[in-house]
Each structure stands twice: as C-alpha cells, then as structure tokens.
Motif scaffolding. Structure first.
Motif, mmCIF file in Angstrom:
data_model
loop_
_atom_site.group_PDB
_atom_site.id
_atom_site.type_symbol
_atom_site.label_atom_id
_atom_site.label_comp_id
_atom_site.label_asym_id
_atom_site.label_seq_id
_atom_site.Cartn_x
_atom_site.Cartn_y
_atom_site.Cartn_z
ATOM 1 N N GLY A 112 0.816 -1.214 0.000
ATOM 2 C CA GLY A 112 0.000 0.000 0.000
ATOM 3 C C GLY A 112 0.847 1.261 0.000
ATOM 4 N N ALA A 113 1.920 1.257 0.779
ATOM 5 C CA ALA A 113 2.799 2.426 0.836
ATOM 6 C C ALA A 113 3.459 2.678 -0.513
ATOM 7 C CB ALA A 113 3.852 2.239 1.924
ATOM 8 N N ILE A 114 3.887 1.594 -1.173
ATOM 9 C CA ILE A 114 4.530 1.741 -2.489
ATOM 10 C C ILE A 114 3.552 2.327 -3.506
ATOM 11 C CG2 ILE A 114 5.508 0.459 -4.432
ATOM 12 C CD1 ILE A 114 6.778 -1.437 -2.362
ATOM 13 N N ILE A 115 2.304 1.798 -3.520
ATOM 14 C CA ILE A 115 1.302 2.318 -4.457
ATOM 15 C C ILE A 115 1.023 3.790 -4.176
ATOM 16 C CG2 ILE A 115 -1.121 2.149 -5.167
ATOM 17 C CD1 ILE A 115 -0.943 -0.855 -4.654
ATOM 18 N N PHE A 116 0.926 4.111 -2.870
ATOM 19 C CA PHE A 116 0.661 5.500 -2.491
ATOM 20 C C PHE A 116 1.796 6.420 -2.945
ATOM 21 C CE2 PHE A 116 1.025 8.977 0.629
ATOM 22 C CZ PHE A 116 -0.214 9.566 0.455
ATOM 23 N N ILE A 117 3.035 5.988 -2.738
ATOM 24 C CA ILE A 117 4.192 6.795 -3.136
ATOM 25 C C ILE A 117 4.246 6.965 -4.655
ATOM 26 C CG2 ILE A 117 6.718 6.842 -3.205
ATOM 27 C CD1 ILE A 117 6.664 5.475 -0.441
ATOM 28 N N VAL A 118 3.923 5.879 -5.390
ATOM 29 C CA VAL A 118 3.910 5.963 -6.855
ATOM 30 C C VAL A 118 2.881 6.992 -7.328
ATOM 31 C CG1 VAL A 118 3.328 4.712 -8.966
ATOM 32 C CG2 VAL A 118 4.803 3.644 -7.260
ATOM 33 N N LEU A 119 1.668 6.973 -6.703
ATOM 34 C CA LEU A 119 0.650 7.945 -7.062
ATOM 35 C C LEU A 119 1.115 9.376 -6.791
ATOM 36 C CD1 LEU A 119 -2.690 6.312 -5.830
ATOM 37 C CD2 LEU A 119 -1.950 6.671 -8.179
ATOM 38 N N VAL B 213 -3.828 22.673 -6.639
ATOM 39 C CA VAL B 213 -3.645 21.239 -6.864
ATOM 40 C C VAL B 213 -2.330 20.777 -6.248
ATOM 41 C CG1 VAL B 213 -3.513 19.455 -8.625
ATOM 42 C CG2 VAL B 213 -4.977 21.437 -8.985
ATOM 43 N N LYS B 214 -1.277 21.554 -6.479
ATOM 44 C CA LYS B 214 0.027 21.208 -5.921
ATOM 45 C C LYS B 214 -0.007 21.209 -4.396
ATOM 46 C CE LYS B 214 4.916 22.497 -6.342
ATOM 47 N NZ LYS B 214 5.850 23.448 -6.968
ATOM 48 N N GLY B 215 -0.652 22.236 -3.816
ATOM 49 C CA GLY B 215 -0.759 22.309 -2.359
ATOM 50 C C GLY B 215 -1.594 21.184 -1.797
ATOM 51 N N ASP B 216 -2.631 20.771 -2.538
ATOM 52 C CA ASP B 216 -3.476 19.662 -2.092
ATOM 53 C C ASP B 216 -2.674 18.372 -1.987
ATOM 54 O OD1 ASP B 216 -5.694 18.098 -1.498
ATOM 55 O OD2 ASP B 216 -6.171 17.778 -3.610
ATOM 56 N N ALA B 217 -1.826 18.103 -2.985
ATOM 57 C CA ALA B 217 -0.993 16.890 -2.947
ATOM 58 C C ALA B 217 -0.011 16.943 -1.781
ATOM 59 C CB ALA B 217 -0.242 16.751 -4.267
ATOM 60 N N THR B 218 0.564 18.109 -1.550
ATOM 61 C CA THR B 218 1.499 18.255 -0.422
ATOM 62 C C THR B 218 0.790 18.010 0.902
ATOM 63 O OG1 THR B 218 2.707 19.903 -1.709
ATOM 64 C CG2 THR B 218 3.156 19.814 0.650
ATOM 65 N N ILE C 186 -6.556 9.586 -5.081
ATOM 66 C CA ILE C 186 -7.097 9.200 -6.392
ATOM 67 C C ILE C 186 -8.017 10.290 -6.948
ATOM 68 C CG2 ILE C 186 -8.671 7.586 -7.543
ATOM 69 C CD1 ILE C 186 -7.308 5.340 -6.008
ATOM 70 N N PRO C 187 -8.991 10.828 -6.172
ATOM 71 C CA PRO C 187 -9.739 11.984 -6.698
ATOM 72 C C PRO C 187 -8.844 13.190 -6.977
ATOM 73 C CG PRO C 187 -10.885 11.034 -4.824
ATOM 74 C CD PRO C 187 -9.537 10.379 -4.882
#
Length: 677
Positions: free
Chosen positions: A105-112, A184-189, A234-235
C-alpha cells in the motif's frame, strides 16, 4: 434562491463543518463516494468540452473541490485516531487497493504521489504559466485584428463586441488557471503530510491507548492510513489530470476523443509501417509471436480499411463540389446583395495596398479606427463602418472616397515619398514634384526620404502618405457627417441616453417629437460643425420647446442657444479678443420681411439682385478677415441667423454664422466690419 445556489452553499458549508464536527463513518463513506463522483464528472467534462471557456469557472471549482477533499481528510483522520474505524470506503481502499499489506500500500501510495507531483502537476503548472503569459501578450494583436475586420466590414459591431469580450474572458481564465494550479500542488502536499501524521499518530494511539505492540499498531493503523491516503489522492489525481487536459486543450472545434483518434490513426501509411514493424518483431525476435503478429495484422487491416474510406470520401467530396457548382450556375442570381450601399468607402489602386496591409507594415486600418474615435469625441456622432477595398480600375497610386456609393472626392499619392507643405514663412525652396494637398488644396511638394530631414529643419510641414489619406478621409467625413446620421443611429443615441435619463426621453419621444424630427435637429447641428455629445442638454431643450413648435429649424436655434458654452469654445479662443463681422440691422429687417411661412416650413423671397448684393458684401468682409488670419465668423440677431445661413451656404461653405444668444458672456469680440448692401 435557486436550487443550484443552495446546492453550492450546502457543499461549502459541509466542507467547513467537517473541519469542526466529528461525523459518523457512514456519513464519511457517503461523502467520500460523492468526492470520487465529482472528480470523475470534472474529468469527463474536461475531456468532452469543445472550448476551454465552457469551463470558465474551473479555477473556482478547483478551490471548492480542494477544500472539500481536505475536510474529508481531517474527518477520516479523526475517526482513525479516535475509533480505529474510518468506515467501509477507507478500509476497502487500504485492504483491496493496497493489498491489505502496509508495504504494498505504501509503495502504491508513493507511486501515485510521484505521478501527481513530478508528471502531472509540474507540467500543468508550467503550461498554465506559459499560456497565461502568451495570452496576455497576444491581446493587443487580437484587438487590432478585430478592429481591422470591423473597419473592412468583415464583421459587425456586435460580432466585434463579442470577440473582444471573448478575448478578455480568455485572458482572465488563463490568468486564473496560472494561480489555480497551485491549489492542486498544495493539495498533494497536504495529502502527504496528513498521511504521515495519521501513521505516526495512529501508532502512538495504538500503543498508548489500546495496548497494542508497536508492530501491530503500525500494521493496523498503517493499512487504514494508506487507505485514507489512497481514497484522497485518487480523486486529487483525477482533478490534476483534468487541470492538465484543460490547459493543454488547443482545439475549439471538436472534443478530445474525436481529435485524438483522428490525429493518431488518421494516416494509413503510418499504420502500415507500424504493422510491418510489429510483424518483424514477432517473427525475428524472442518476443511473443502470436501477440505481436496479431497486433501487426490488426494495424495493417485498419490501414487498408482507412485507405478505402479516404478514397470514397474524396470521390464523394469531388462529386458534391461539382453538384454545388452546378447548382450555383443553375439558380437565379440573388440580387439582394447587390442592393446594399456602404455609407463610406475608400477605394485605392494596387500601389496603395501595402499601406493597408498589416503584414507589410501598413497602418492605414489603425488610422481608420482612430478616425472613428476622433469624430465620436469631437462631434458626438458614431461614424458608420468605413469599407476599404482595392480597385484595379484605378491608377496604382490613386484613391477615391465614396459616400453612399457615390464618389465625392479623389486623391493621388506617391508611394515611398513624403508631402512637404510651406506653412508660409519658409523662404528657401526645396526640389521635388509639385502637387496639391488633397484635403485643403494647399500647394505642396513630393519629396523623397533623403530630403525629409532637411525639409523639416527648414520649417516645412512634412506628412507621410497614410496621414495624407487619413486626413483627407477625416475631412470628407466631417463635411458629410450630417447625411450619414441615420434614424437608426439616432435611435441608438436615444437608447444610450435613456439608460441613465429615462424621464426626459419618455417626455420627448414620441409624445412631442418623432425620431425623424430629432434626427433633423441633430443633422442641422452637425452640418454646421456643432458637437452633439451633450445629448442630455439637447433633449431637455427640445422637451422644453417642442410643445410650442414642431419646426425643426426653429428647434435647432433653441438647441444652439442652450449649447452656447460649447459653441463659444468651438469658435472663439479663450482669453483672446476675437475678430468678427456683424450684419447690418437694415439687412436683418429686409430678410425678416421676405420670409414666407408654409406648412412645410419657412423660406426667403428676396429679390435676386438684393441677394447678389448681400453675397458680394459678405465676400468683401470675409476677405478682410482672411487677410487678418481670422476665421470667417458673422454675428447676427437670433431670429435672423438661420435664414442668413441658408442664404449664404450655397456661396460660402465654411462661413460660420452665430447669433448673439449663442455667445458665452466671457467671450470678448471685436467687430472689424459689417455686411451692408
């Protein structure tokens, strides 16, 4: 309130409340599912929208969805830390998408996160920044192109207004998108930070509150944290993808799907080559032969099918073109288009085309735009569209000006030459081609570029060819602006005044005067060079006097008196004694005694000999003023002014006739003569 307004308000209110109030995991599941749905709706809207301005609210939409998604992150974090049960959606994402394994799960999350940060966000941000910059830089050029199309008659005033509005909306949109990509960038951070907090906080809570071992706590809360991160990212990834698609959308004619398929698979020979390469790889390499041979066969078959389709389409288009051409030949000519008469036309020979061609550095179109602005500011009248067209029947350097389809004047210029005019005090002569300035028929000389600097140093007035044409066109429009003012133009002026002053319009039109009557009064003013910009004063004066008379000539005199400040500033210099000529009271009495009133208006019945004597005396006094370098101005009593103007207008085009009631009190006059006969 509208239902849509209530929906938006509830959406934002929920986002705020989720920061403050703990919510049950069932409600969280509902909101997370809604968040995913909204992200998908935005993505597919962006894909299939035909024009970016159809999503003009997208920057604000980014802010709304970002704050809503972060509020759900806070709520899920609260449930993870307090109950360890954030609901079905978060748990399912952690167990199913993450493989119920912390490492996977951590790997998938990091890839996203890497995909969103490095690939989509970075590119979208750069594209938005460059697009905003180029859109703003291109605005002046687009505005000039619209003005050029408007002046050549290619588009109407409404179309020009719509295109200007669209340019402004595009600039606002891309400018907003440049800043909105930061959301968008701030949301990912924020998602990364919240995930780390969840993992650390959950582990601490599991060890200290639930008595779990560190390993068990990390595993239990780690899976939930990864699920929470995935259900949030994902959203967020879908919104980032939507942003990238929108800022890179170039076409305005079709949706992305149609264009992608057409451009990617639209050339048959490309598919033939790719199919052959795939077959080669399947046969001569260790790669899976069935798989690569199947792909190669599909590409070759599709290419053959496309070849046949393109061939049929070309034949159909050729037949259709022939049918259209034959139909055009068979159908009777539509003469309605031939009946249209342009109010103003400027036709020129092929030698003058470079002056009107923007691609060749010509600025004649820009000067035409300035002419319309200048006349509007000076006289208050809207100049109709000025049609520019080349005419091979004219001499290469000749141009003609038409008013309502009839030629009223012409001129000729020498390309790459300048016109030098002696203002009267230059004694030294320069060599060149003798000519006359077309606007005022003053003697002038055509000189070359190399002579220009010397002529200017000597004191000559030097003018380039575009300025000559523009000045000539301006003077022609000034002298014909009265007849160019149509009833529709007057109605537009009335509508403009009515927006801010409806009372005077409702009192005047149509109760006292019709649009045609108002048109005649305005034409009378324009014919004598009086500005009609102060329409409110004009209409109020007409409303005051139209009840006692409907004679438009008499009403014009009343209006002129109400505009005496404007008339005085137009013809008399401030702080200076102005030289004028007066009219003999005996002649005034004679003119008044020869007026005959009819239902159609008043007219003079003066004896032709007396008329000639008055005209000759007027000529002598005008010559006296011209020798003094003064304007030809004659002052009369108010009741005589319009009749004396009608008497002399056929003989003296530029004679200014003003009554005593039209002169402001601060104007100083000096009489230098009197018209007697």
């Amino acid at each position: 309130m509208k239902k849509s307004d209530i929906g938006v308000a509830v959406y934002l209110l929920c986002a705020v409340m989720f920061f403050i109030i703990p919510i049950p995991n069932v409600v969280l599941d509902i909101m997370l599912a809604l968040n995913i749905s909204i992200a998908l709706i935005i993505l597919f809207n962006v894909i299939f929208v035909e024009e970016v301005l159809q999503m003009s609210f997208f920057p604000t939409l980014l802010l709304f969805t970002t704050i809503f998604r972060i509020s759900l992150n806070v709520s899920s974090t609260r449930l993870i830390l307090t109950t360890g049960n954030p609901g079905n959606v978060v748990s399912s994402f952690g167990e199913f998408v993450g493989g119920n394994d912390l490492i996977i799960g951590a790997i998938i999350f990091i890839v996203l996160i890497i995909i969103q940060f490095v690939v989509i966000n970075k590119g979208s941000e750069r594209v938005a920044e460059v697009t905003a910059r180029f859109t703003l830089d291109a605005m002046p050029g687009k505005q000039m192109a619209i003005d050029a199309d408007l002046n050549t008659g290619a588009i109407s005033d409404k179309e020009a207004s719509d295109r200007r509005m669209k340019i402004q909306e595009e600039a606002n949109f891309f400018g907003s998108m440049d800043g909105a990509t930061k959301y968008v960038k701030g949301d990912a951070t924020a998602g990364i930070i919240i995930t780390v907090i969840n993992l650390v906080g959950g582990t601490v809570m599991g060890v200290t509150r639930s008595g779990l071992a560190i390993g068990d706590a990390i595993n239990q809360f780690g899976v939930l944290t990864i699920g929470d991160g995935l259900v949030s990212q994902i959203p967020s990834l879908l919104i980032s993808l939507s942003t990238g698609i929108l800022v890179t959308k170039a076409s305005k004619e079709a949706d992305v799907g149609t264009l992608l398929v057409r451009q990617l698979f639209g050339i048959p020979k490309v598919l033939f080559i790719v199919g052959a390469v795939m077959v080669f790889l399947g046969i001569f390499t260790p790669l899976s032969a069935p798989l690569f041979l199947a792909y190669g066969a599909v590409f070759i078959i599709v290419a053959q099918s496309m070849n046949k389709t393109i061939g049929k389409r070309e034949i159909e288009e050729e037949v259709q073109a022939e049918d259209v051409e034959a139909e055009e030949i068979r159908k009777p000519e539509n003469v309605n288009t031939l009946l249209h008469v342009d109010p103003i036309e400027l036709e020129f020979g092929y030698g003058i085309i470079p002056l009107a061609d923007v691609n060749q550095g010509g600025d004649l179109l820009d000067r035409v735009v300035m002419i319309r602005r200048q006349i509007a500011l000076e006289l208050g009248a809207v100049v109709p569209i000025i049609r520019l067209r080349d005419n091979i029947q004219l001499n290469p350097n000749q141009y003609i000006i038409k008013i309502k389809g009839i030629q009223v004047t012409e001129g000729e210029i020498l390309f790459d030459h300048y016109m030098a005019m002696n203002p009267g005090f230059v004694e030294e002569e320069i060599t060149g081609i003798n000519t006359f300035e077309p606007s005022f028929h003053l003697p002038a000389i055509w000189i070359t570029e190399s002579q220009r600097e010397r002529a200017e140093s000597l004191g000559y007035t030097v003018v380039d060819p575009p300025s000559i044409i523009a000045t000539h066109l301006t003077e022609v429009i000034r002298s014909h602006i009265a007849e160019l003012l149509s009833r529709q133009d007057v109605q537009n002026l009335i509508d403009n005044v009515k927006q801010d002053n409806p009372t005077v319009i409702e009192e005047l039109i149509p109760k006292l005067l019709g649009v045609g009557d108002v048109q005649k009064v305005l034409q009378n003013l324009l014919a004598e060079g009086i500005s009609i910009r102060d329409l409110l004063t004009i209409f109020e004066c007409l409303a005051d006097h139209a009840g006692s008379t409907r004679d438009t000539d008499v009403l014009t005199e009343y209006v002129r008196q109400s505009l005496k400040r404007a008339i005085s500033s137009r013809f008399f210099a401030p702080n200076e004694v102005s030289s004028v000529v007066t009219l003999d009271p005996k002649i005034e009495q004679e003119i008044m005694g020869s007026i005959k009133q009819t239902e159609q208006g008043a007219y003079l019945t003066l004896d032709p000999e007396r008329t000639r004597a008055i005209v000759d005396s007027t000529q002598e006094e005008i010559d006296k003023l011209e020798k003094m370098g003064k304007n030809s101005i004659i002052i009369t009593s108010p009741i005589v002014r319009m009749y004396f103007k009608k008497l002399t207008e056929e003989y003296f085009r530029d004679l200014i006739v003003i009554s005593y009631n039209e002169i402001d009190s601060n104007v100083e006059l000096q009489s230098v003569g009197m018209v007697t006969a």
